[in-house]
Write an enzyme that holds these catalytic residues in place. Structure first.
Site, mmCIF file in Angstrom:
data_model
loop_
_atom_site.group_PDB
_atom_site.id
_atom_site.type_symbol
_atom_site.label_atom_id
_atom_site.label_comp_id
_atom_site.label_asym_id
_atom_site.label_seq_id
_atom_site.Cartn_x
_atom_site.Cartn_y
_atom_site.Cartn_z
ATOM 1 N N CYS A 33 44.229 50.196 17.942
ATOM 2 C CA CYS A 33 44.321 50.585 19.126
ATOM 3 C C CYS A 33 45.573 50.744 19.877
ATOM 4 O O CYS A 33 45.769 51.461 20.850
ATOM 5 C CB CYS A 33 43.331 49.589 20.025
ATOM 6 S SG CYS A 33 43.680 47.781 19.868
ATOM 7 N N GLU B 11 37.628 47.126 26.042
ATOM 8 C CA GLU B 11 39.092 47.618 25.672
ATOM 9 C C GLU B 11 38.903 49.006 24.692
ATOM 10 O O GLU B 11 38.160 48.820 23.812
ATOM 11 C CB GLU B 11 39.702 46.398 24.963
ATOM 12 C CG GLU B 11 41.228 46.726 24.622
ATOM 13 C CD GLU B 11 41.584 46.796 23.040
ATOM 14 O OE1 GLU B 11 41.566 48.078 22.451
ATOM 15 O OE2 GLU B 11 41.504 45.733 22.368
#
Lengths: 484, 484
Positions: B269, B235
């Site tokens: 993120c 990720e």
């Protein structure tokens, strides 16, 4: 140019097919991509059924074209067209069922404050590239499971045709396109360079492949060089170990083995290449007799014929147990079975267990079945592993090892024959597959071409029907943690 | 040696932690692998609940250790320990539900003759390697979702600790191990070389990673060099575009944006790095005021601090819209928002839209919302995409583009905050993720560590309970095509 070859004579025939240029590949991929959005909202189940019907309606022309290029014979090829049609029908059923969407709804909660979340699968955004296999001119080629499952998912497809059956590929392509709402949804390219261009193309979102380990590695390398990592679903080599335990029923065992070994001139990814048997003279004799009663046949291409002969040279260091009758035709080969014992086999690993594609196998004679798990644990991954026994209690430790070694475990059967079902898994640990979590046969094959999206606090008017509160599609969903 | 650093002072403190040598990595991985078989048959749900309880019981020590190393503060860190505990509990629930096994039974049929086929998921055979993130010292670190989901799946885990919080990593590790039946099930290694060794280790079957695009690419390259391709679930970066449509409610919009932008000093993120707004002076003024009212803070590490400053230099070519108050501390940074118009933004793609990790964003002012889809279509993949509007009718075309650009679509909300739920998808198209079909948060995260097996004609005595006819586990299954 790509020529059709007759495996019975080794001669080319008919008009050759041009290689697809880079510009042509780009145009085909872009046309497919452009056809994507409308396809997503089409009644895909109805179209897949129409494709199935079109394949069946053209079975005469299809099997004859394939037989001229593969020499696999009418019965097998008619059956394979039916199988290919059946795959399209299964995926129509999968779409109507709707479970593949994996719809999940979590309503908002106040304590703790969590927004409304709804997840479902969508097709990959771009085009699916499919590399067709040689050994199933329908079921793993243009009309194969990769094409059917990707179209079902909602993805346009561009197939790199296998050079081994260009005319069959062209015909299959025409038949399927004729049943699609937009013929651009299925593209066809020819030649090695076109395949490379396809695997590298920015509009390609995933690649499916059925073929050899070297072929799969080459495509994997092309994909590794891309700026974006895309999934590569390769179904590669497999030796499919079969373990005959002392309690195994002897009736029909040798005949079953010989039939599985020589089916389609041994050109099955599920071919039983490795058979472990107890030290039993009667069993070995029956295996020898059964193999001797088989007849070979022409392999699909000159290249595969050469590969088999090279494989036999490697295996030739072992003792020959039995050989069948030589087949007829230019690319014909003879079934060959070699024999060794467990310690020698273990000493020869890993090379000794390398796949020899075609009707060849090694029979490994063991003394104590308790010695099998440690040796089997050293095998590479396979698509299948098989146990023959009448006493399940005898097989526990073995089953535990084989579970790690293969995607499908078979009891008292033979690995050739891969049913197109909901519960099928046709994959396995590397090198059987590049993605062990996925299958190229059966209902779950559609998952390779899907990605999830979560909608957070999304307005009901904009939600896809699969995620609306009233469940207008009537599909299975998990709502607030409960599957219903 | 790895030192703890105080982001408020920039100074190191406490005893340093040794780097893990290659031999130690090998021993840790092999010990984890050896612990695997017993773990598969353990009552894993009960153990996961015990891990959750252990984390909660040690929350004081944990949050204080993390605050000293991250300066994220008590409220956030207590919350994050609770979140980490909650993740273990969710996976306990996932195990008890049993749907993750995806059990499928197709009984044998006579016409056509098809054997009995039963499929279910099993844990990956080896060890799962986890690369911890810096920005969530609990929820995406040693005690994070990758560890929880992989242990839940039945896999032993070896975590490569993030250098940014070595003490917190060590403490978390001890707390979790104390609740495991075999402490070898969770290994911990430290240092870049140890991470490389881990990614290359033959007993590692899959890798999970949360971090930067360059970090993710480096691990992908290590994995590409392996003889066996293993799944890499990374990720990576994300700019998380937010589109404010003309109909959007103005109340609280600017405050919501400023809060999301500066949460955790922008080190999420899911940080909203790109906001498209109509040409509306009042809205721009309110955004300016809201950002000006924010205060920065210390970033997690000196390296991230430096990276943010470099990012600002790049963005500094744009006009500054607003900046917050400077934060305090050695690694402190100031929230910064820049402004440009849609044509200039489009001309600057793709570089202009690169992630600047920290509390920085670009506000892109558009004239006609009809011009947005074409520009948004050129963005790289993100974890999230957000639309603010009161009129869903206004958002249709936009939603269609954003669906291809992000894994989670948010309506009238902000992307920070990732609920640990069944319906969560935390992933997205490259470079948000290396595997867009998978999530690192929520119930479906367990799927990354599972592979299916099909049992063909398998004796009932040897079938796993999940596949027995009487369904002793009472789990959801698909039987003869019907989900029940």
């Amino acid at each position: 140019m790509i020529h059709s070859f007759n495996p019975r004579t080794g001669e080319s025939f008919g008009d050759p097919f041009p290689l697809t240029s880079d510009d042509e590949v780009d145009a085909i991929v872009e046309a497919a991509r452009a056809a994507g959005p409308a396809w997503r909202s089409a009644d895909r189940a109805a179209v897949l059924d129409a494709v199935a019907a079109a394949l069946e309606a053209n079975v005469e022309e299809l099997w004859q074209a394939a037989d001229a290029e593969t020499a696999l014979g009418e019965t097998r090829l008619r059956g394979e067209v039916a199988r290919a049609a059946g795959q399209f029908r299964l995926f129509a059923q999968v779409l109507r069922d709707g479970g593949y969407l994996e719809a999940v709804i979590d309503h908002a909660t106040d304590q703790p404050p969590v927004p409304d979340l709804r997840r479902m699968n969508h097709p990959l955004p771009g085009v699916v590239g499919v590399f067709a296999a040689s050994n199933f001119p329908f079921a793993f080629s243009v009309a194969g499971g990769d094409t059917a499952s990707a179209l079902a998912a909602g993805c346009p497809v561009v197939v790199k045709a296998h050079d081994g059956h260009p005319r069959t590929s062209e015909l299959s392509w025409e038949v399927i396109r004729g049943a699609l709402p937009d013929p651009a949804l299925l593209g066809l390219v020819r030649g090695l360079d076109a395949g490379k261009r396809l695997a590298r193309h920015p509009s390609v979102s995933a690649v499916g492949f059925t073929g050899s380990i070297p072929g799969g590695k080459a495509i994997q390398e092309l994909i590794n060089e891309r700026p974006d990592p895309i999934p590569f679903y390769g179904e590669l080599g497999s030796v499919n170990p079969v373990v005959v335990l002392p309690s195994a029923a002897r009736d029909g065992l040798a005949q079953g083995f010989a039939a599985s070994l020589t089916l389609g001139v041994g050109q099955f990814c599920t071919n039983p290449g490795l058979v472990f048997v107890p030290d039993d003279v009667e069993l070995l004799t029956s295996l020898t007799e059964a193999v001797a009663a088989t007849t070979g046949g022409p392999m699909l291409t000159e290249r595969m014929h050469g590969g088999y002969l090279r494989g036999l040279t490697r295996l030739g260091k072992l003792t020959s147990l039995a050989e069948g009758q030589p087949g007829e035709g230019a690319f014909a080969v003879t079934p060959q079975v070699f024999v060794t014992d467990l310690p020698a086999f273990a000493a020869g690993l890993p090379e000794i267990a390398e796949e020899c594609f075609g009707p060849a196998a090694i029979v490994v004679v063991y003394g104590d079945p308790a010695e099998l798990p440690a040796v089997l644990d050293r095998l590479d991954g396979s698509l299948t592993a098989t146990i023959h026994a009448t006493d399940p209690g005898e097989a526990g430790a073995l089953a535990e090892v084989l579970l790690r070694k293969a995607g499908r475990l078979i009891w008292n059967g033979w690995p050739t024959g891969v049913a197109v079902r909901w519960a099928m898994h046709h994959g396995g640990p590397w090198p059987a597959s590049t993605a062990a979590a996925h299958t190229s046969v059966g209902a779950a094959a559609i998952r390779r071409w899907l990605v999830p999206t979560t909608y957070q606090g999304w307005p009901a008017e904009l939600l896809p029907p699969a995620l609306r509160d009233d469940n207008p599609l009537g599909i299975p969903r998990r709502v607030d943690g409960v599957l219903s």
